[in-house]
Every structure is written in C-alpha cells, then in structure tokens.
Motif scaffolding. Structure first.
Motif, mmCIF file in Angstrom:
data_model
loop_
_atom_site.group_PDB
_atom_site.id
_atom_site.type_symbol
_atom_site.label_atom_id
_atom_site.label_comp_id
_atom_site.label_asym_id
_atom_site.label_seq_id
_atom_site.Cartn_x
_atom_site.Cartn_y
_atom_site.Cartn_z
ATOM 1 N N LEU A 98 0.778 -1.335 0.039
ATOM 2 C CA LEU A 98 0.043 0.057 0.034
ATOM 3 C C LEU A 98 0.838 1.143 -0.082
ATOM 4 N N LEU A 99 0.672 2.041 -1.089
ATOM 5 C CA LEU A 99 1.235 3.388 -0.954
ATOM 6 C C LEU A 99 0.291 4.598 -0.935
ATOM 7 N N ILE A 100 0.604 5.481 0.051
ATOM 8 C CA ILE A 100 -0.537 6.326 0.438
ATOM 9 C C ILE A 100 0.551 7.790 -0.004
ATOM 10 N N ASN A 101 0.091 8.673 -0.748
ATOM 11 C CA ASN A 101 1.012 10.043 -0.818
ATOM 12 C C ASN A 101 0.349 11.110 0.063
ATOM 13 N N ASP A 102 -0.811 10.998 0.573
ATOM 14 C CA ASP A 102 -1.251 12.232 1.392
ATOM 15 C C ASP A 102 -2.419 11.485 2.350
ATOM 16 N N LEU A 103 -1.567 11.251 3.585
ATOM 17 C CA LEU A 103 -2.718 10.508 4.573
ATOM 18 C C LEU A 103 -3.779 11.908 5.015
ATOM 19 N N LYS A 104 -3.513 13.067 4.625
ATOM 20 C CA LYS A 104 -4.619 13.943 5.135
ATOM 21 C C LYS A 104 -5.726 14.250 3.930
ATOM 22 N N SER A 105 -5.415 13.317 2.819
ATOM 23 C CA SER A 105 -6.325 13.618 1.786
ATOM 24 C C SER A 105 -7.779 13.400 2.421
ATOM 25 N N LYS A 106 -8.781 14.339 1.893
ATOM 26 C CA LYS A 106 -10.205 14.167 1.931
ATOM 27 C C LYS A 106 -10.690 12.827 1.117
ATOM 28 N N ASN A 107 -9.914 12.290 0.326
ATOM 29 C CA ASN A 107 -10.413 11.101 -0.517
ATOM 30 C C ASN A 107 -9.502 10.016 -0.178
ATOM 31 N N ILE A 108 -9.296 9.911 1.407
ATOM 32 C CA ILE A 108 -8.466 8.668 1.457
ATOM 33 C C ILE A 108 -8.700 7.251 1.391
ATOM 34 N N GLN A 109 -10.221 7.164 1.583
ATOM 35 C CA GLN A 109 -10.744 5.961 1.303
ATOM 36 C C GLN A 109 -10.522 5.576 -0.187
ATOM 37 N N GLU A 110 -10.608 6.450 -1.099
ATOM 38 C CA GLU A 110 -10.429 6.228 -2.484
ATOM 39 C C GLU A 110 -9.013 5.740 -2.793
ATOM 40 N N ASP A 111 -8.224 6.662 -2.154
ATOM 41 C CA ASP A 111 -6.634 6.509 -2.175
ATOM 42 C C ASP A 111 -6.257 4.931 -1.915
ATOM 43 N N ILE A 112 -6.730 4.640 -0.635
ATOM 44 C CA ILE A 112 -6.539 2.935 -0.103
ATOM 45 C C ILE A 112 -7.147 2.100 -1.300
ATOM 46 N N VAL A 113 -8.237 2.353 -1.699
ATOM 47 C CA VAL A 113 -8.970 1.224 -2.777
ATOM 48 C C VAL A 113 -7.973 1.052 -3.979
#
Length: 379
Positions: A98-113
C-alpha cells in the motif's frame, strides 16, 4: 520487547525507528494473532504522517477476523463477501503493498482502494451467493486485490454437482453508488438446468428454456449491481452453452435437440444451428431468438421432415421449406403467428387454429389439393 494490544488480543514484536531529522518512522514488525504462534502477520513500512508505504505478508492463518472492523468501516460489500458469505479453513497473504501519498487527503478511502495491491490463497472455501442457494465450494481460491478490484479466482469449483473448470468472482466500484459484482462460471459439463437457472432466477433473470437431460458445456457471466438502502439490485446475464442430445423445454414446448448453440445476452436468448426433433412429426434445423423481457420468440425453421398425417391421409408436408413464425408467451395463452402463410395457432385450454387463406397453404397440403380446395378460411 513485546507490545500487547488488548483490544485485538494480539502481540507485536519487532523494531520501530524514528529519524528526528526527517520526521520519519520506519517499522519492521510481526504479530501473532488468533492466540497462535504459527499465525503470524509480518509488516514493514515507513511514514512521515503525510506519506505511507506498507509491505505485508502472512503465514497460513486460521482466521482474518482481526481485519473485519477495518474492512467493515472501509466498505460493507467487501466485508459482506469476505466475512458473511464465505467460510474457509486457512488464508494466506503472499504479498500486499500500500502506498499513500497524502494521509490527510479528503479522499483517503479512494486512495486506499486504488493504491492497494494484495495476493493470497484461501483453502477449503465455501462461498454463498445467498442463503436460498447452495454454496460454491472449492479446495483452493486465489485472491487478488488490484486496481480497485477484489477477485476470487477458483479452479475445479463445485456448485450442486456442477463442476466448474473455472470460476471468478470480482468486486469493484466500491466507492460508487452501487458496488459491482461480476460472477463467471465456466464448465465443460454444464447444462442449463434448474441449478444454473436457479442462480439466474434469484436475480430475476428468468429464461424460458430448460435443459432436462443431455450434455453441454459453456459459461455464464452475471453483472450485478449490489443493493443499498436506497437502490435495488440490478443484474444482467451473458453466456454461451453448446448442448448435445438433449431434451429441452422452450416456453412449455418439449423438443429433442441433437445439437444447438445457445447465446445469452441480457434479455435476449438466441438458439442457433439447432437440429431438433418433435415426436414423429418434425425433424428440422431451427434458429430462434427469444426476447425474455417482451416474452416473444422469432423462429425460422427449415425442416428436412415436417409431415402431419391423419391415418393414411397426408394433411400437410412442409419438408425442405422455410417456415417463419412469431410466438408470444407474454400471457397465459400462447399465440403463434405464421404471417407468411396467413395462419395462427392459439394454445390455451384448447388449441385453436386459424387459417385465413387456404390458398397460401395449398402447395404444402396434399389433402387440400385432393379435395380441390383453393380458397376460403378454416377455424
């Protein structure tokens, strides 16, 4: 040292390093779960609380219930298929990233998926589409999460005695209004009987064709938009079956089919290159298209033998002639229209035959020729 997490009843061992100059945490951890030392999750990664990358693998696990609260929070449909509709003996994650570039993103669920990749194996699986249907079982299922899709890939699965050479369940569009479920079953020994038709019927796809005996092979695809509190289930079917030496019921008419190709696409069922027999009356090549929604059939037959006899009298002989007809089974009565011959048949408690122009049937009716009847009508 060992970190005990009481809420999840797990132990965590390993190392955590903090680099003050960069504000980065790195971690290399392993956790024993299910109160077993041989049920281990290994996890490595790093974060600066803006970015996160994680790599994970496991040994064989008796259960992944530990992940249930997080999956349930992320997506209820995924949770339902992983925890409510499936049973298994063991599961193993071979690799997850899993790679997330912005943990503060408002679209964190979409980023995880969209940024999660995982592959693994599940053993001795029972997968239930619904409690009213028998489960699909398999010794082993490959699981893959990639590009926002969760796939269950099965070889040699069994459904109520039907052996599927390959089965695939795919879940996607998790964050849309409705999650999409794709179900694909392929088999070299599948017939279109109550078992496969039962799956389709559960999703309100009622095909007017049933194979009562014989042989066949093919596949069926189902695209299902899963229900929500506000939206109902929507399902479409696509498939192909080749049947041989089969007794088949088509809208209440029983035929023996030597062979036929059956195509299913949404509300349309097409039967091509069918060679059929009906008692001692008919032996014919038949092509027909069934509109399941309108409950209508367009049929073209070129019989090598189609003779209606009464005792020694030859009443009708349509051998080697093309016959076109439309069949309406939308009501209790079945209506058959022979437009080219200006004739029709209505089947209810009685069979009513209407011949509006005897002259149209004259070439095919030796009895009319013998009686020198050239015009008129018959009911």
């Amino acid at each position: 040292d060992t970190l005990k997490i009481k809420q999840q009843d797990i132990d965590v061992k390993g190392s955590i390093l903090y680099f003050k100059s960069d504000g980065v945490f790195t971690f290399d951890l392993s956790s024993c779960i299910n109160k077993r030392n041989d049920n281990v999750i290994n996890i490595m990664g790093q974060t600066d609380f803006t970015h996160l990358n994680v790599v994970l693998d496991t040994t064989n696990l008796d259960s992944i219930a530990i992940l249930a609260p997080y999956i349930k929070e992320l997506d209820l449909d995924v949770y339902d298929w992983m925890y409510e509709k499936s049973n298994y003996d063991r599961v193993r994650v071979d690799f997850a990233y899993l790679l997330i570039n912005d943990l503060k993103s408002k679209n964190i669920q979409e980023d995880i998926v969209n940024n999660l990749y995982a592959s693994g194996i599940v053993e001795n699986v029972s997968l239930s589409i619904d409690s009213s249907l028998l489960p699909i079982t398999a010794n082993m299922v490959e699981i893959l999460f990639d590009n926002g899709k969760l796939l269950f890939k099965v070889k040699d699965a069994s459904y109520d005695g039907v052996i599927a050479d390959m089965g695939l369940v795919e879940l996607s569009k998790f964050l849309d209004k409705q999650t999409l479920l794709k179900l694909n079953i392929q088999s070299k020994q599948a017939i279109l009987d109550s078992r496969i038709l039962g799956i389709l019927s559960y999703y309100d796809i009622n095909l007017p064709i049933r194979q009562k005996s014989g042989y066949g092979n093919g596949f069926i695809n189902l695209d299902i938009l899963l229900p929500t509190k506000k939206l109902e289930t929507k399902a479409t079917a696509n498939g192909f079956f080749k049947i041989v030496d089969s007794n088949v019921d088509i809208s209440g008419v029983e035929l023996f089919i030597k062979q036929a190709d059956i195509y299913i696409k949404e509300d349309i069922v097409a039967i091509a290159n069918a060679y059929t027999q009906f008692k001692d009356i008919l032996d014919s090549k038949v092509d027909l298209v069934i509109d399941v929604d309108k409950k209508q059939i367009d049929l073209i037959a070129v019989p090598t033998y189609f003779v209606v006899n009464k005792g020694d009298s030859n009443l009708m002989d349509f051998g080697n002639r093309e016959i076109k007809t439309k069949i309406d089974f939308s009501k209790d009565d079945i209506f058959i229209d022979f437009a080219d011959h200006n004739a029709s048949i209505e089947i209810s408690d009685f069979i009513k035959v209407a011949i509006n122009d005897i002259g149209k049937l004259l070439p095919y009716a030796p009895i009319l020729q013998m009686l020198d009847l050239k015009n008129g009508n018959v009911n």
